[in-house]
Design a protein around this motif. Structure first.
Motif, PDB file in Angstrom:
ATOM      1  N   ASP A 147     -14.831 -48.946  10.686  1.00 48.14           N
ATOM      2  CA  ASP A 147     -16.031 -48.174  10.403  1.00 48.14           C
ATOM      3  C   ASP A 147     -15.657 -47.170   9.323  1.00 48.14           C
ATOM      4  N   LEU A 163     -20.297 -46.289   9.453  1.00 53.98           N
ATOM      5  CA  LEU A 163     -20.909 -47.610   9.359  1.00 53.98           C
ATOM      6  C   LEU A 163     -19.826 -48.671   9.267  1.00 53.98           C
ATOM      7  N   PRO A 164     -20.103 -49.891   9.759  1.00 57.21           N
ATOM      8  CA  PRO A 164     -19.178 -50.992   9.504  1.00 57.21           C
ATOM      9  C   PRO A 164     -18.954 -51.100   7.988  1.00 57.21           C
ATOM     10  N   TRP A 165     -17.745 -51.468   7.584  1.00 53.83           N
ATOM     11  CA  TRP A 165     -17.352 -51.376   6.181  1.00 53.83           C
ATOM     12  C   TRP A 165     -18.301 -52.078   5.214  1.00 53.83           C
ATOM     13  N   GLN A 166     -18.821 -53.241   5.574  1.00 54.55           N
ATOM     14  CA  GLN A 166     -19.712 -53.954   4.647  1.00 54.55           C
ATOM     15  C   GLN A 166     -21.050 -53.225   4.479  1.00 54.55           C
ATOM     16  N   GLU A 167     -21.560 -52.675   5.576  1.00 55.09           N
ATOM     17  CA  GLU A 167     -22.800 -51.894   5.494  1.00 55.09           C
ATOM     18  C   GLU A 167     -22.576 -50.619   4.683  1.00 55.09           C
ATOM     19  N   ALA A 168     -21.411 -50.007   4.874  1.00 54.41           N
ATOM     20  CA  ALA A 168     -21.090 -48.789   4.120  1.00 54.41           C
ATOM     21  C   ALA A 168     -21.065 -49.081   2.621  1.00 54.41           C
ATOM     22  N   ASP A 170     -22.702 -51.330   1.036  1.00 56.56           N
ATOM     23  CA  ASP A 170     -24.082 -51.543   0.582  1.00 56.56           C
ATOM     24  C   ASP A 170     -24.847 -50.235   0.396  1.00 56.56           C
ATOM     25  N   MET A 171     -24.462 -49.188   1.120  1.00 55.87           N
ATOM     26  CA  MET A 171     -25.169 -47.904   1.072  1.00 55.87           C
ATOM     27  C   MET A 171     -24.739 -47.022  -0.102  1.00 55.87           C
TER      28      MET A 171
END
Length: 158
Positions: free
Chosen positions: A24, A127-132, A134-135
């Motif tokens: 995260d 956030l989970p790394w991939q969602e982070a 994207d943000m």
């Protein structure tokens, strides 16, 4: 203040991806433009060591002490060179147009408390790394987060 007496920002900065063992990633929201990012910040003086800049910026922006034995600060040995956005060029000397950004990772324990600097950031989230990734507003920040699994594999093999 006239230009001769102004103290300009040094065009050398750090980007610190703060993450937990579960991958995260901590994102913080800027007060000035409202975008999400990892910890970033410029050197305070030319001779300031990259690692010390990273530790200082993490403490200033999140209240996390990277010196704590439960934390592991890793210099990812990556540097991004980019054009400084025109809206922020006034912070730098008149002949400065580019910034060098050194990338670090900081592993922290799950549940690490975050205390934001209210002058710089308004909110935080894990956030989970991939969602982070994207943000993030910054392409170099998103790219650094997407590299996180590679640095975890490298750390495990050392």
């Amino acid at each position: 203040m006239d230009a001769a007496s102004r103290i300009y920002k040094i065009p050398e900065s750090v980007l610190v991806v703060i993450y937990t063992p579960a991958c995260d990633v901590l994102l913080i929201r800027r007060t000035d433009v409202g975008t999400w990012q990892s910890v970033t910040g410029s050197k305070d003086f030319d001779a300031e060591d990259w690692r010390e800049t990273a530790r200082r910026e993490v403490l200033e922006e999140t209240g996390i002490d990277a010196h704590h034995p439960a934390c592991e600060l890793q210099d990812w040995q990556l540097e991004n060179l980019y054009d400084i956005y025109p809206a922020w060029r006034w912070r730098y000397a008149p002949d400065v147009n580019r910034n060098t950004e050194r990338v670090f990772g900081l592993r922290v324990p799950q549940g690490t408390p975050v205390t934001l600097s209210p002058a710089e950031h308004t909110e935080w989230q894990w956030l989970p790394w991939q969602e982070a990734a994207d943000m993030c507003f910054s392409p170099s920040n998103a790219e650094a987060i997407l590299m996180l699994p590679r640095f975890l594999q490298h750390a495990a093999s050392v």
